[in-house]
Design an enzyme around this catalytic site. Structure first.
Site, PDB file in Angstrom:
ATOM      1  CG  HIS B 122       6.337  33.597 -32.898  1.00 37.75           C
ATOM      2  ND1 HIS B 122       6.267  32.397 -32.234  1.00 37.75           N
ATOM      3  CD2 HIS B 122       7.473  33.570 -33.611  1.00 37.75           C
ATOM      4  CE1 HIS B 122       7.328  31.670 -32.558  1.00 37.75           C
ATOM      5  NE2 HIS B 122       8.080  32.372 -33.383  1.00 37.75           N
ATOM      6  CB  CYS B 146       1.889  29.067 -29.813  1.00 36.97           C
ATOM      7  SG  CYS B 146       0.223  28.630 -30.336  1.00 36.97           S
ATOM      8  CG  HIS B 147       5.955  29.406 -30.300  1.00 41.26           C
ATOM      9  ND1 HIS B 147       4.970  29.680 -31.225  1.00 41.26           N
ATOM     10  CD2 HIS B 147       6.359  28.142 -30.547  1.00 41.26           C
ATOM     11  CE1 HIS B 147       4.795  28.621 -32.017  1.00 41.26           C
ATOM     12  NE2 HIS B 147       5.615  27.672 -31.620  1.00 41.26           N
ATOM     13  N   GLY B 148       5.097  31.481 -25.998  1.00 43.32           N
ATOM     14  CA  GLY B 148       5.427  32.288 -24.841  1.00 43.32           C
ATOM     15  C   GLY B 148       5.649  33.764 -25.074  1.00 43.32           C
TER      16      GLY B 148
END
Lengths: 678, 182
Positions: B122, B146-148
Site C-alpha cells: 500500500h 498503518c492502514h490495516g
C-alpha cells in the site's frame, strides 16, 4: 529609461501580466524594451557570460550537494564517490570546478572592461560598487568551495586564509586569535570549520544572485556605458537589447562554452593542483602551496611584503582600492579611447597584474635571473610589481586624470560595431590567464622532469589499452598490494576493463574481506564479492608505517592524479632504482636512491624486477613492461571515467562548434540591417 | 535571402523569422534539453548502491513457525519457516478469488520457506507478524499497522487497501541452511 513598452497581443499573456507584470519586467530588462547603445563591442559580452556561469555554478553545485558529505572523515571519500559511482558525477564535478575558473575569468575581463571604458564613473558609481561586492562575495565563495573536497590544498588554503585575520593580533593582541578561533570553531581547522564553510558555500551564491539583480537594476537606471564613453543622445543612438544583443551575447556564449568544454572534457585538472587529490593531513603542509589561479596576483602581493600585518593590509587594499576608482580618477572622459596617456598606463597595469599572477604561481626562492654576483629572486621581482600595482592606483591614475589632455570626443554614437576581429582578440585574451595560471613548472629543485612516455589514454581520443590495464592489475595485485592499499577500487570495477563478471567474481574471491558483526556480535572474514572494495594490506596507517620502516606507503587509488607528471612520474620512479647516487648525496639508512623522487631518497625498495610476474597473456614481463602496465592500470583507477569523458566530449564539441557557427551567421545577418542603415 | 528589410525595433518587435534563426534557436533548445539529462540522472542509484544487491542468510536456526527479518537493499526481508498448517492454508486458497492471484507454489522455492520483502504494497510500512505475539490479522500472515492491510501465510494480500502481494525478492538456496537474496 525604464518605460515599459510591452503591449501583449496574446490575451492570456495580457491577463497574466496585468496581475503580475513579470513579463513586462523581463521585456524591459533583457527584451526588446531595453534600449542599448548601438555601438557595444564584444567586451560587453562578459556581463551576461558572468551571469551564465553563475547559473552553471548554482545548478551543478546544488546537485553536487546531493552527494557531498561535509564531514571531515567522509568529505574526500564523498568526492571520490561522486567521481567514480554517481551517474555523470565526474561531469558535474568537473563542470563545477572548471566553471569556477570560467566565472572568474569572465568576471576579470568584465572588470577590466569597466576600468578601460570608465564604466565606474558618474553616474554609475553604485553600479560599480555592486559589481565589486559581487566580486568580493565570489572570492569568499570560491575559497570556501575549494575547501570542501578536503584535500591537502583545501585544508591548507583554509588554514592560511583564515590566518590572515590573526594579523589583527599585531594591532590589538588577542583579538586576531579570537577571531580566527571563532572562524574555525576550534583550535585548528577541523570539523566545525568544514561544516560552516559548506553551509556558507551553499548560501553565498544565492546572495550573489540577489546582488546581481541589484546590479542589473542599477544598470537599467542609467543604461549601459559604451565604447565611446559618451552619453546616449536619443533613440537614434540606440537599438533594442533583443534581438541584437541577445544574439551577440549568444555568440559570445557559444565561444565561451567551447573553451569551457575543452577544459571539462580534455583538461579537467589542468587548473587544479595535484596535491588536492591527497586527503587533508593536518600535520603536514604540502611542499608547494599555491592558491587557485584567480587569486594568484593577490597572493603574490601578500608574499612580497616581509611584514605580516602590512602584507595582509596590502592584500585587502589591492582589492578594496577598486572602490575608490570613481574618485581616484579625476578625468571627466570615460573611455580610454580618448585618453592617450591613461590607455598606455591601463595596459601596463594589466601586464603588471598578469605578471603578479605568474609570480604568485612560483616558489619564492626561485631565481629569476642572475648576472655574476647579482641575482634577482621572485621575492624582489614580486616587490617591484607590487609597488607598481599601488603606484598605478595612488599616483598614476590621479595624476593622469588631472594632467592628461584627452582627444576630442565625438558628437554622438555614430557607428554600430560588429568587428569579429575584436572577438578573436578577446578569445586570445581569455586563454592568457589559463596559460599563466597553470601550475606545471613545479618540480622540486634538482629533481629532473620524467621523460614522456607513450600512453594509450593520451590525447582527445585516448582509450585505455585493456590488455595493459589487465596486466597492470596483475602487477598491482601480486606486487604493489603487499604494501599499498587501493581503497577506492571495487572488484566490480574490473568488468569495465574487459573482465567478465565471472572473472571479476573469481578475483574478488581471492581476497578475504572483513564483515560483520554476525549474530554473536563477532566480526568475521569472508571471501570478497563484487561490491567489496580492495581490502587494504594493513589494518590501519600505523600498522602500515610500522611494517615499512616508519614510512607510510600511500594509497594508490589517486596516485596518478596526485603526482606532478602523472603516469610518466610513476613509470620513471619504477624504472630508475639502482642507479648511482650523486657523489655529494648521502643516502640515509633504510632509504633508496631514485633520481625522480623529490629529494632523491625514497623509502620504497626497488619494487619491480624482470619476470616478477608471469603474465596470463604471455607477454614478456620485462621491468619496462611491468612498469608501463602498472602505470596504465593506476591511471585507469585514478580516472576510470576517462573514456566516457572523451566520448561525451567529442559529441559536445561537435555540437558546440556547429551551434556557434550558426550563431555567428545569425548574428551577422541580424546586424547587417544596422550596418546598412548607417 | 536579404529581400526583407524589416524596420529595426518596431514596437511590436516583429521581424521575419527565417530558416537560419529558427534552426539556431532549435539547436540551442536541443542542447539545453540534452544538458538537463545528467542533472536528472545523477539522482538515480549510483554504481555502488546498485552493486550492494545481495545478502547471504543462515536459516538453520529458525524453528518452524518463526521468522527472521534481514536487511536487503536497505529494506526488511521476511524469512519465515512455515508450519505444515501454514503451508496447507496457503495452498488451499482459491487463487481466482484473490485480489492479486498467485499460487503459493509460484511464490516459494521450498514450501517450508517463505521469503518476501517486508514492505506493505500500500504505502510502504513494515507489516506486523514477525514476532510471536504480534498481530497477524485474520489470515495468519501479516497485518500492516498503518492502514490495516492483511496478508496470508503466503504473503498475499487478502484484506485492506494494499493492491498487491508482498513482493518475492530474487533468491536462491546455497545449501539447505543458507540462502542468498539478490
Amino acid at each position: 529609461m525604464a518605460t515599459s513598452s510591452f503591449q501583449p497581443k496574446n490575451k492570456l499573456v495580457k491577463w497574466f501580466d496585468q496581475q503580475l507584470p513579470i513579463i513586462s519586467l523581463l521585456h524591459g530588462a533583457v527584451g526588446p524594451g531595453y534600449p542599448c547603445p548601438k555601438n557595444l563591442n564584444y567586451w560587453w559580452n562578459f556581463g551576461s557570460l558572468a551571469g551564465f556561469f553563475l547559473g552553471v555554478q548554482i545548478l551543478t553545485g546544488i546537485v553536487l550537494a546531493m552527494h557531498y558529505v561535509p564531514q571531515q572523515d567522509l568529505a574526500f571519500d564523498s568526492v571520490e564517490h561522486i567521481m567514480r559511482d554517481v551517474n555523470y558525477g565526474w561531469l558535474l564535478r568537473y563542470m563545477h570546478a572548471n566553471g569556477a575558473s570560467m566565472f572568474f575569468l569572465v568576471v576579470y575581463i568584465h572588470i577590466f572592461r569597466g576600468l578601460y571604458y570608465g564604466s565606474y564613473k558618474h553616474p554609475r558609481e553604485v553600479l560599480w560598487f555592486l559589481g565589486l561586492i559581487i566580486y568580493l562575495l565570489m572570492m569568499a565563495t570560491g575559497f570556501m568551495g575549494y575547501v570542501l573536497p578536503w584535500g591537502q590544498m583545501s585544508y591548507w588554503a583554509a588554514k592560511v586564509i583564515t590566518n590572515l585575520f590573526s594579523s589583527i593580533d599585531l594591532v590589538i593582541p588577542g583579538v586576531g586569535t579570537t577571531i580566527v578561533q571563532w572562524l574555525w570553531g576550534g583550535f585548528s581547522v577541523g570539523e566545525p570549520t568544514l561544516n560552516r564553510f559548506f553551509a556558507l558555500h551553499y548560501l553565498l551564491p544565492f546572495v550573489i544572485a540577489a546582488v546581481v539583480v541589484l546590479h542589473i537594476w542599477a544598470l537599467h537606471i542609467q543604461g549601459s556605458n559604451n565604447p565611446l564613453g559618451i552619453d546616449v543622445k536619443g533613440p537614434q543612438d540606440q537599438i533594442p537589447f533583443h534581438p541584437y544583443y541577445t544574439a551577440k551575447d549568444a555568440l559570445g556564449l557559444g565561444i565561451a562554452m567551447i573553451l569551457f568544454a575543452v577544459l571539462v572534457f580534455y583538461a579537467p585538472n589542468f587548473l587544479g593542483h595535484t596535491d588536492n587529490y591527497i586527503k587533508a593531513n593536518p600535520l603536514q603542509t604540502p611542499p608547494e602551496i599555491v592558491p587557485e589561479w584567480y587569486y594568484l596576483p593577490f597572493y603574490a602581493i601578500l608574499r612580497s611584503i616581509p611584514n605580516k600585518l602590512i602584507g595582509v593590509i596590502a592584500l585587502f587594499t589591492s582589492i578594496l582600492i577598486l572602490f575608490a576608482m570613481p574618485w581616484l580618477d579625476r578625468s571627466k572622459v570615460r573611455s580610454a579611447r580618448f585618453r592617450p596617456v591613461f590607455k598606455v598606463f591601463f595596459w601596463i597595469w594589466v601586464v603588471d597584474v598578469l605578471v603578479l599572477g605568474h609570480i604568485g604561481s612560483q616558489p619564492t626562492d626561485k631565481i629569476l635571473f642572475s648576472a655574476g654576483s647579482f641575482s634577482v629572486n621572485y621575492v624582489l621581482f614580486g616587490q617591484v610589481f607590487t609597488f607598481y600595482y599601488f603606484l598605478h592606483f595612488f599616483v598614476i591614475v590621479p595624476l593622469v586624470g588631472i594632467f592628461e589632455k584627452p582627444k576630442p570626443l565625438p558628437e554622438s554614437i555614430s557607428k554600430a560595431v560588429l568587428k569579429t576581429g575584436g572577438a578573436a582578440a578577446i578569445v586570445a585574451l581569455m586563454l592568457l590567464p589559463m596559460v599563466g595560471g597553470s601550475h606545471q613548472a613545479y618540480a622540486a629543485e634538482g629533481t629532473p622532469v620524467p621523460p614522456k612516455q607513450h600512453w594509450s589514454f593520451q590525447g582527445p581520443f585516448g582509450k585505455y589499452d585493456r590488455a595493459a590495464v589487465q596486466r597492470g592489475f596483475q602487477v598491482y595485485k601480486e606486487v604493489c598490494h603487499t604494501c599499498h592499499s587501493l581503497n577506492y577500487f571495487a572488484f566490480r570495477n574490473l568488468t569495465q576493463i574487459g573482465f567478465s563478471e565471472a572473472q571479476a567474481k573469481a578475483v574478488a574471491g581471492e581476497f578475504m574481506v572483513q564483515d560483520g558483526p554476525d549474530d554473536n556480535g563477532d566480526m568475521y572474514m569472508r571471501p570478497g564479492r563484487l561490491a567489496d572494495h580492495m581490502p587494504p594490506p594493513f589494518p590501519n596507517d600505523k600498522a602500515a608505517k610500522a611494517s615499512n620502516g616508519g614510512a607510510l606507503p600511500p594509497d594508490l587509488s589517486d596516485i596518478i592524479k596526485a603526482r606532478e607528471y602523472h603516469a610518466d612520474y610513476v613509470y620513471a620512479i619504477l624504472t630508475h632504482f639502482g642507479e648511482e647516487p650523486p657523489k655529494d648525496m648521502k643516502i640515509q639508512p633504510g632509504l633508496n636512491y631514485n633520481p625522480y623522487f623529490p629529494g632523491g631518497q625514497i623509502a620504497m625498495p626497488p619494487p619491480l624486477q624482470p619476470e616478477l610476474v608471469e603474465y596470463a597473456d604471455g607477454t614478456s614481463a620485462t621491468l619496462d613492461q611491468e612498469a608501463h602496465d602498472v602505470a596504465t592500470f593506476l591511471t585507469w583507477v585514478s580516472e576510470p571515467k576517462l573514456e566516457a569523458r572523451h566520448a561525451l566530449g567529442f559529441r559536445v564539441m561537435a555540437f558546440l562548434i556547429v551551434f556557434t557557427v550558426l550563431l555567428y551567421f545569425t548574428n551577422k545577418r541580424l546586424w547587417a540591417r544596422i550596418k546598412k542603415q548607417q | 535571402m536579404t529581400t526583407s528589410q524589416p524596420v529595426v525595433g518596431t514596437p511590436d518587435g516583429k521581424t521575419r523569422r527565417d530558416f537560419l534563426s529558427v534552426a539556431t534557436a532549435a539547436l540551442g533548445a536541443v542542447g539545453a534539453a540534452a544538458t538537463v539529462w545528467p542533472l536528472i540522472d545523477q539522482m538515480n542509484p549510483s554504481a555502488d548502491v546498485l552493486a550492494l544487491s545481495s545478502t547471504e542468510v543462515d536459516i538453520s536456526a529458525i524453528p518452524a513457525g518463526q521468522a527472521i527479518t534481514v536487511v536487503w537493499r536497505g529494506q526488511p526481508v521476511f524469512v519465515r519457516h512455515r508450519t505444515e498448517k501454514e503451508i496447507k492454508e496457503a495452498q488451499d486458497v482459491k487463487v481466482a478469488a484473490l485480489r492479486d492471484p498467485q499460487t503459493d507454489a509460484s511464490r516459494v522455492l521450498k514450501p517450508e520457506w517463505l521469503i518476501v520483502v517486508g514492505v506493505c504494497t500500500h504505502l510502504g510500512c513494515v507489516p506486523l507478524g514477525q514476532k510471536p505475539g504480534e498481530k497477524r490479522g485474520d489470515y495468519d500472515g501479516w497485518y500492516c499497522p498503518c492502514h490495516g492491510s492483511e496478508y496470508d501465510t503466503s504473503g498475499r494480500i487478502r484484506q485492506g487497501p494494499a493492491p498487491a502481494n508482498l513482493a518475492v525478492p530474487p533468491y536462491s538456496f546455497l545449501d539447505d541452511s543458507h540462502i542468498r537474496i539478490g
